[in-house]
Scaffold this active site. Structure first.
Site, short mmCIF file in Angstrom:
data_model
loop_
_atom_site.label_atom_id
_atom_site.label_comp_id
_atom_site.label_asym_id
_atom_site.label_seq_id
_atom_site.Cartn_x
_atom_site.Cartn_y
_atom_site.Cartn_z
N GLU A 116 -6.91 15.12 -15.43
CA GLU A 116 -5.93 14.23 -15.84
C GLU A 116 -6.40 13.61 -17.27
O GLU A 116 -5.98 12.33 -17.46
CB GLU A 116 -5.70 13.04 -14.64
CG GLU A 116 -5.32 13.58 -13.23
CD GLU A 116 -3.79 14.30 -13.48
OE1 GLU A 116 -3.29 14.22 -14.52
OE2 GLU A 116 -3.34 14.53 -12.34
N HIS A 140 -7.10 6.48 -11.26
CA HIS A 140 -6.12 7.44 -10.53
C HIS A 140 -6.33 7.62 -9.11
O HIS A 140 -7.64 7.95 -8.70
CB HIS A 140 -5.69 8.49 -11.21
CG HIS A 140 -4.96 9.50 -10.33
ND1 HIS A 140 -3.73 9.19 -9.79
CD2 HIS A 140 -5.15 10.75 -9.97
CE1 HIS A 140 -3.35 10.17 -9.23
NE2 HIS A 140 -4.28 11.24 -9.08
N HIS A 142 -5.44 8.51 -4.98
CA HIS A 142 -4.34 8.90 -3.96
C HIS A 142 -4.26 7.89 -2.70
O HIS A 142 -4.57 8.01 -1.54
CB HIS A 142 -5.00 10.22 -3.31
CG HIS A 142 -4.73 11.27 -4.39
ND1 HIS A 142 -5.21 12.70 -4.16
CD2 HIS A 142 -4.36 11.29 -5.76
CE1 HIS A 142 -4.92 13.28 -5.21
NE2 HIS A 142 -4.54 12.50 -6.29
N GLU A 170 0.39 -13.34 -2.56
CA GLU A 170 -0.34 -13.20 -3.90
C GLU A 170 0.02 -12.06 -4.77
O GLU A 170 -0.32 -11.99 -5.87
CB GLU A 170 -1.84 -13.38 -3.54
CG GLU A 170 -2.37 -14.38 -2.87
CD GLU A 170 -3.32 -14.99 -3.32
OE1 GLU A 170 -4.17 -14.61 -3.88
OE2 GLU A 170 -3.31 -16.44 -3.15
N HIS A 211 2.13 11.64 -4.99
CA HIS A 211 1.14 11.70 -5.39
C HIS A 211 0.08 10.63 -5.31
O HIS A 211 -1.32 10.79 -4.77
CB HIS A 211 1.10 12.18 -6.98
CG HIS A 211 -0.24 12.93 -7.45
ND1 HIS A 211 -0.19 13.79 -8.52
CD2 HIS A 211 -1.40 12.63 -6.91
CE1 HIS A 211 -1.30 13.98 -8.79
NE2 HIS A 211 -2.20 13.30 -8.13
#
Ligand code: 13P
Ligand code: ZN
Length: 275
Positions: A116, A140, A142, A170, A211
């Site tokens: 990525e 990133h 999952h 919040e 994803h």
């Protein structure tokens, strides 16, 4: 100083472990990159090597030319970052055009930075500009409950932002700009990188349908905290939806407006629609 002894690498490793402990990084799932400060690069300069071949990034990021990044390796496990950092993580340098990278430390058993990398670097470029250089972390993960919601909620910024804001008082203070949503796309490529970085012009969080999430922040605490808050909120929504299709009560648009005033944040009106 050795890279491994530097406070910034220690912080990077801790964040990777924290993400694993949350259950967001099965196998090689997820990736983390950090745009190093000049003084952090100087601190470890003696421990870097500059003889590895230059390789294509797969994206053009001229605003990041010459910068150094810490990145998790492609196919490497977050679970292994803390015990085997030299195998799992790399320090990479970008070339003068922002088109190529080379490995200056780490990945001692071979490999390359995360698949990525194009998304991470394009997001770094957008965020560096949008925040005057303050944002340095792209993450990133999952995140289980956010992913679950991408099968149930409409895949729109409005639906995700409003539903997640409602789940914890919040939330609008932690992500006042809202959340962007990327429809399902092939990961690792140029197209998903462009789509995500467009959303990052407006938001600090983007959901990738079916994803995971992408988050941007100034440091490890803020970026991890952001992912943690979004995922916690998604967990509350999943629990609520498992009990009922209909919320008996919730936070109302005017109550969000009151909250925004007291906490000094601006909440875009397009997320405060009447249902
Ligand atoms: P990498 O192992 O290449 O970082 O890929 C993991 C991932 O989550 C892809 O989206
Ligand atoms: Zn992923």
């Amino acid at each position: 100083m050795k890279v491994l002894e530097s406070p910034i690498m220690q912080g990077f490793m801790r964040m990777a472990q924290d993400g694993f402990d949350q259950g967001w990084h099965e196998r090689n799932g997820g990736n983390l990159t950090y745009r190093m400060k000049r003084e952090e690069v100087e601190q470890v300069w003696e421990d870097l090597r500059f003889d590895a071949p230059w390789q294509e990034i797969g994206a053009s990021v001229p605003e990041l030319a010459g910068e150094f990044f810490i990145a998790t390796g492609s196919g490497k496990y977050f679970r292994n970052v803390m015990p085997f950092p030299e195998d799992s993580v790399a320090v990479v340098e970008l070339d003068d055009a922002g088109e190529k990278y080379r490995i200056c430390w780490g990945l001692v058993n071979g490999g390359r930075p995360t698949s990525e990398l194009p998304s991470h670097l394009m997001n770094h470029q957008v965020k560096k500009k949008a925040t005057g250089g303050r944002h340095r972390v792209i993450y990133h993960a999952h995140t289980t409950n956010v992913i679950a919601l991408t099968f149930v909620l409409p895949l729109t910024d409005e639906a995700f932002t409003r539903e997640l804001w409602e789940m914890a008082t919040e939330c609008p203070v932690v992500f006042p700009d809202g959340i962007g949503v990327v429809p399902w796309m092939v990961p690792g490529g140029h197209a998903i990188a462009v789509e995500t970085s467009n959303l990052m012009e407006k938001y600090d969080v983007a959901v990738w349908a079916h994803h995971g999430i992408f988050c941007s922040g100034e440091d490890f605490d803020l970026t991890f905290g952001l992912a943690h808050t979004v995922e916690k909120s998604a967990e509350i929504l999943v629990k609520t939806l498992s009990m009922t299709q209909h919320k008996r009560q919730t936070i109302q648009p005017d109550q969000f407006r009151e909250l925004a005033k007291d906490f000094g944040v601006t909440l875009p009106e397009r997320f405060l629609f009447e249902k």
